[in-house]
Design a protein around this motif. Structure first.
Motif, PDB file in Angstrom:
ATOM      1  N   MET A 210      96.840  38.370  20.318  1.00 30.91           N
ATOM      2  CA  MET A 210      96.717  39.056  21.615  1.00 30.91           C
ATOM      3  C   MET A 210      98.064  39.198  22.296  1.00 30.91           C
ATOM      4  O   MET A 210      98.361  40.237  22.917  1.00 30.91           O
ATOM      5  CB  MET A 210      95.752  38.295  22.516  1.00 30.91           C
ATOM      6  CG  MET A 210      94.287  38.580  22.258  1.00 30.91           C
ATOM      7  SD  MET A 210      93.866  40.334  22.357  1.00 30.91           S
ATOM      8  CE  MET A 210      94.454  40.763  23.981  1.00 30.91           C
ATOM      9  N   LEU A 211      98.919  38.183  22.200  1.00 30.77           N
ATOM     10  CA  LEU A 211     100.249  38.290  22.799  1.00 30.77           C
ATOM     11  C   LEU A 211     101.047  39.417  22.151  1.00 30.77           C
ATOM     12  O   LEU A 211     101.774  40.164  22.827  1.00 30.77           O
ATOM     13  CB  LEU A 211     100.994  36.961  22.652  1.00 30.77           C
ATOM     14  CG  LEU A 211     100.612  35.846  23.631  1.00 30.77           C
ATOM     15  CD1 LEU A 211     101.357  34.573  23.297  1.00 30.77           C
ATOM     16  CD2 LEU A 211     100.910  36.274  25.072  1.00 30.77           C
ATOM     17  N   ILE A 212     100.937  39.543  20.844  1.00 31.02           N
ATOM     18  CA  ILE A 212     101.647  40.624  20.147  1.00 31.02           C
ATOM     19  C   ILE A 212     101.125  41.983  20.593  1.00 31.02           C
ATOM     20  O   ILE A 212     101.902  42.913  20.881  1.00 31.02           O
ATOM     21  CB  ILE A 212     101.502  40.444  18.625  1.00 31.02           C
ATOM     22  CG1 ILE A 212     102.217  39.159  18.183  1.00 31.02           C
ATOM     23  CG2 ILE A 212     102.067  41.659  17.889  1.00 31.02           C
ATOM     24  CD1 ILE A 212     102.006  38.822  16.721  1.00 31.02           C
ATOM     25  N   ILE A 213      99.799  42.111  20.685  1.00 30.39           N
ATOM     26  CA  ILE A 213      99.209  43.389  21.105  1.00 30.39           C
ATOM     27  C   ILE A 213      99.633  43.728  22.531  1.00 30.39           C
ATOM     28  O   ILE A 213     100.026  44.866  22.828  1.00 30.39           O
ATOM     29  CB  ILE A 213      97.677  43.318  20.984  1.00 30.39           C
ATOM     30  CG1 ILE A 213      97.260  43.225  19.516  1.00 30.39           C
ATOM     31  CG2 ILE A 213      97.029  44.539  21.648  1.00 30.39           C
ATOM     32  CD1 ILE A 213      95.778  42.988  19.312  1.00 30.39           C
ATOM     33  N   LEU A 214      99.557  42.761  23.430  1.00 33.08           N
ATOM     34  CA  LEU A 214      99.948  43.016  24.821  1.00 33.08           C
ATOM     35  C   LEU A 214     101.447  43.285  24.939  1.00 33.08           C
ATOM     36  O   LEU A 214     101.884  44.078  25.791  1.00 33.08           O
ATOM     37  CB  LEU A 214      99.562  41.821  25.696  1.00 33.08           C
ATOM     38  CG  LEU A 214      98.063  41.571  25.883  1.00 33.08           C
ATOM     39  CD1 LEU A 214      97.822  40.274  26.643  1.00 33.08           C
ATOM     40  CD2 LEU A 214      97.413  42.741  26.610  1.00 33.08           C
ATOM     41  N   GLY A 215     102.235  42.620  24.098  1.00 31.54           N
ATOM     42  CA  GLY A 215     103.668  42.875  24.119  1.00 31.54           C
ATOM     43  C   GLY A 215     104.011  44.289  23.715  1.00 31.54           C
ATOM     44  O   GLY A 215     104.853  44.947  24.344  1.00 31.54           O
ATOM     45  N   PHE A 216     103.350  44.806  22.687  1.00 30.18           N
ATOM     46  CA  PHE A 216     103.578  46.189  22.262  1.00 30.18           C
ATOM     47  C   PHE A 216     103.036  47.170  23.296  1.00 30.18           C
ATOM     48  O   PHE A 216     103.614  48.240  23.514  1.00 30.18           O
ATOM     49  CB  PHE A 216     102.923  46.440  20.906  1.00 30.18           C
ATOM     50  CG  PHE A 216     103.776  46.043  19.743  1.00 30.18           C
ATOM     51  CD1 PHE A 216     104.884  46.807  19.361  1.00 30.18           C
ATOM     52  CD2 PHE A 216     103.502  44.902  19.021  1.00 30.18           C
ATOM     53  CE1 PHE A 216     105.681  46.439  18.289  1.00 30.18           C
ATOM     54  CE2 PHE A 216     104.292  44.517  17.941  1.00 30.18           C
ATOM     55  CZ  PHE A 216     105.389  45.280  17.583  1.00 30.18           C
ATOM     56  N   SER A 217     101.907  46.839  23.916  1.00 28.66           N
ATOM     57  CA  SER A 217     101.280  47.765  24.872  1.00 28.66           C
ATOM     58  C   SER A 217     102.039  47.807  26.197  1.00 28.66           C
ATOM     59  O   SER A 217     102.278  48.896  26.739  1.00 28.66           O
ATOM     60  CB  SER A 217      99.837  47.357  25.110  1.00 28.66           C
ATOM     61  OG  SER A 217      99.232  48.157  26.103  1.00 28.66           O
ATOM     62  N   ASN A 218     102.406  46.649  26.722  1.00 28.84           N
ATOM     63  CA  ASN A 218     103.034  46.574  28.044  1.00 28.84           C
ATOM     64  C   ASN A 218     104.551  46.578  28.003  1.00 28.84           C
ATOM     65  O   ASN A 218     105.198  46.933  28.992  1.00 28.84           O
ATOM     66  CB  ASN A 218     102.583  45.308  28.780  1.00 28.84           C
ATOM     67  CG  ASN A 218     101.107  45.292  29.092  1.00 28.84           C
ATOM     68  OD1 ASN A 218     100.373  46.205  28.722  1.00 28.84           O
ATOM     69  ND2 ASN A 218     100.670  44.256  29.766  1.00 28.84           N
ATOM     70  N   GLY A 219     105.125  46.155  26.873  1.00 29.17           N
ATOM     71  CA  GLY A 219     106.552  45.907  26.843  1.00 29.17           C
ATOM     72  C   GLY A 219     106.848  44.506  27.324  1.00 29.17           C
ATOM     73  O   GLY A 219     106.022  43.881  28.013  1.00 29.17           O
ATOM     74  N   PRO A 220     108.004  43.952  26.999  1.00 31.07           N
ATOM     75  CA  PRO A 220     108.314  42.568  27.391  1.00 31.07           C
ATOM     76  C   PRO A 220     108.231  42.319  28.894  1.00 31.07           C
ATOM     77  O   PRO A 220     107.646  41.326  29.341  1.00 31.07           O
ATOM     78  CB  PRO A 220     109.740  42.370  26.858  1.00 31.07           C
ATOM     79  CG  PRO A 220     109.899  43.381  25.777  1.00 31.07           C
ATOM     80  CD  PRO A 220     109.079  44.555  26.181  1.00 31.07           C
ATOM     81  N   VAL A 221     108.841  43.231  29.689  1.00 32.50           N
ATOM     82  CA  VAL A 221     108.829  43.043  31.132  1.00 32.50           C
ATOM     83  C   VAL A 221     107.416  43.184  31.681  1.00 32.50           C
ATOM     84  O   VAL A 221     106.954  42.393  32.518  1.00 32.50           O
ATOM     85  CB  VAL A 221     109.786  44.031  31.818  1.00 32.50           C
ATOM     86  CG1 VAL A 221     109.723  43.864  33.336  1.00 32.50           C
ATOM     87  CG2 VAL A 221     111.211  43.844  31.323  1.00 32.50           C
ATOM     88  N   GLY A 222     106.703  44.197  31.225  1.00 31.32           N
ATOM     89  CA  GLY A 222     105.332  44.395  31.674  1.00 31.32           C
ATOM     90  C   GLY A 222     104.435  43.235  31.308  1.00 31.32           C
ATOM     91  O   GLY A 222     103.529  42.861  32.070  1.00 31.32           O
TER      92      GLY A 222
END
Length: 566
Positions: A147-159
């Motif tokens: 989930m962290l990987i998916i959210l990282g790709f979706s939101n970007g690191p700052v997001g």
């Protein structure tokens, strides 16, 4: 009444101890004792009968009444103290001499050893215990990393960082609300953490995958993607949020003591799900989308707007929906009817899906028709009233389950295992707090720990007896297990009591025998004092009504034993 349960004699409890009386009338012919309010007293010598004390009605279950066994008739308690009243003795309880042939006071009631505390139950060791635990932790950890990987790709690191920070803010408040509901019989922390982790890692990973696949399929079929939120999301999200608590119900059913537990377990699973979903909305659709188009200022503005809508206005949505499944599981946990055990969880899950689908339908209709009032009317006219109705139900249920001890434990009062004031002190959190404060005053920190253990064991005993009355232990092996657990709880209660009982210097020593109090007066004579109509504790007490008879009443086991002989 037999002195032994089938399969062997009951485990002996720690020796009885002394304590102050529940009421303090003076001897008409002698000096007046310093009575003070009492909540804990001890067993009297042999020879006392066991009729129900004043204020408790209803026949005791089989095995709980009868002549006292040789020695002592059972443990009870010693109580809360305060300044001695000045003036004539109050009217009400009657004082009489102890029957001839009774033991001397100091021989009959020796002081206990403060170190006698029941040991913690042992646990299995070895790979058979650790392998499933490691497997569960590893599975949840893998889902969380995914989930962290998916959210990282979706939101970007700052997001991702911004969204995670904003989504975590309301979590401690909401978790505290669920823990507040569960204060009478708190669930093990490891199970609460499991449910929260399941909702935040496993349920979200499966839901985001299925919803994404459904959106792709609807697009291929030429259907609007908005239908996913109405037709697919409620089904998969509610199913996955409930699956963790359902697994816990299957493998650890003894940890489910009623509807409140179901609300707490399922609510925490939904809370974990909502937190991760809010990371996606706050960090991705909020901050990242605005910052990419117009800069960080717009991103922060979007973040605040979405935070107000999703956290302040609709933050209750996911826990509210999944709580319906929890109610169904809680009903199943306390029912002996096989049909109810299956149908109640299914009905709760279906209701959760319907509520979720209705909630998602409101904004979908508003966007499709351009009528924003649809969302407003649906929110204010249906969702908000339903939320407050569910909240009121949960609070009322908390109070009802909190008074379970006052409804069930009078059976053990009549047998001499507990005294009326002891049961009365379990009826509310305020009384329990007062009991712990008293135990701290008379026995220090060890007394507080022992009182906390006493209260927990007494609550578990009430739940166990209530389960017997409801017929939850229908199989022979379940009945034997319930008898052994009951035996252990009664022994533990006696052991915990021995730490703080009889140590209050402001009150005379008193003992409860299932019928009356035996009080050591200052003139050295032990006299019998009948109990008052209402138990005396630091706050006014209303005696519980007679114990109700359930339609599925299960007769008490033939092995229900009397208090041990000392």
């Amino acid at each position: 009444m037999a002195d032994e349960a089938p399969g062997g004699p009951p485990a002996p409890a720690p020796p009885p101890a002394s304590g102050p009386p529940a009421s303090g009338p003076a001897d008409p012919g002698g000096p007046s004792p310093a009575p003070g309010p009492a909540a804990f007293s001890e067993p009297a010598p042999a020879g006392f009968s066991e009729p129900a004390p004043a204020g408790f009605s209803g026949p005791p279950p089989a095995g709980l009444s009868g002549p006292a066994s040789a020695g002592f008739s059972g443990p009870a308690s010693a109580g809360f103290s305060g300044p001695a009243p000045v003036g004539p003795a109050p009217a009400g309880p009657q004082v009489g001499p102890v029957p001839a042939g009774a033991m001397p006071f100091d021989r009959a009631y020796p002081m206990p050893d403060a170190g006698q505390v029941p040991p913690m139950p042992g646990r299995r060791s070895g790979w058979r215990r650790w392998l499933p635990l490691v497997g569960i932790i590893g599975f949840i950890a893998v889902c969380a990393v995914a989930m962290l990987i998916i959210l990282g790709f979706s939101n970007g690191p700052v997001g991702l960082v911004v969204g995670l920070t904003a989504a975590i803010l309301p979590v401690p408040v909401l978790v505290s609300c669920f823990l507040w509901l569960d204060r009478y019989e708190p669930e093990p922390i490891r199970y609460l953490v499991f449910c929260f982790a399941w909702g935040s890692a496993v349920a979200t990973l499966v839901a985001i995958g299925v919803n994404g696949l459904a959106a792709w399929g609807f697009d291929k079929l030429g259907l609007p993607e908005a239908l996913v939120a109405v037709l697919v999301a409620p089904f998969i999200e509610e199913s996955m949020k409930a699956l963790g608590p359902i697994l816990l119900f299957w493998r650890r059913r003894r940890e489910w003591s009623g509807i409140t537990d179901g609300i707490v377990y399922c609510g925490l699973s939904a809370l974990g799900f909502a937190m991760v979903e809010n990371v996606l909305y706050l960090g991705g659709h909020g901050y990242a989308a605005g910052a990419d188009q117009y800069g960080p200022a717009t991103g922060i503005q979007n973040l605040f707007l979405i935070f107000i809508v999703r956290i302040l206005f609709t933050g209750f949505a996911h826990p509210l929906f999944t709580a319906m499944t929890g109610i169904g599981l809680g009903v199943a946990a306390r029912s002996a009817d096989r049909r109810v055990r299956w149908l109640a969880p299914i009905a709760g899950l279906l209701l959760a899906m319907i509520l979720h689908g209705t909630f998602n339908l409101l904004p979908t209709l508003s966007v499709a028709t351009g009528e924003t009032l649809i969302m407003l009317y649906g929110y204010l006219g249906f969702m908000v009233p339903f939320f407050f109705a569910a909240l009121g139900f949960a609070i009322a249920l908390r109070g009802y389950e909190g008074r379970l001890s006052e409804r069930i434990l009078p059976h053990y009062v009549r047998a001499g295992w507990l005294s009326p004031p002891e049961v009365a002190t379990l009826g509310s959190l305020g009384r329990r707090h007062s009991a712990r404060q008293w135990a701290k005053r008379v026995a220090g920190e060890a007394g507080v720990r022992a009182m906390r253990g006493f209260q927990m064991a007494s609550t578990q005993l009430a739940l166990l007896r209530d389960g017997m009355q409801r017929g939850l232990h229908g199989k022979p092996e379940d009945l034997v297990r319930a008898q052994e657990e009951e035996r252990k709880l009664l022994t533990d209660i006696s052991g915990y009591r021995s730490v703080f009982v009889g140590r209050d210097p402001q009150t005379p020593q008193a003992f409860w025998d299932g019928t009356s109090y035996q009080i050591a007066f200052p003139d050295g004579v032990t006299r019998t004092v009948s109990p008052p109509d209402e138990p005396v504790v630091p706050v006014p007490v209303r005696v519980a009504p007679p114990v109700p008879t359930y339609a599925s009443y299960y007769p008490p086991p033939p092995g229900f034993y009397p208090p041990p002989r000392y």
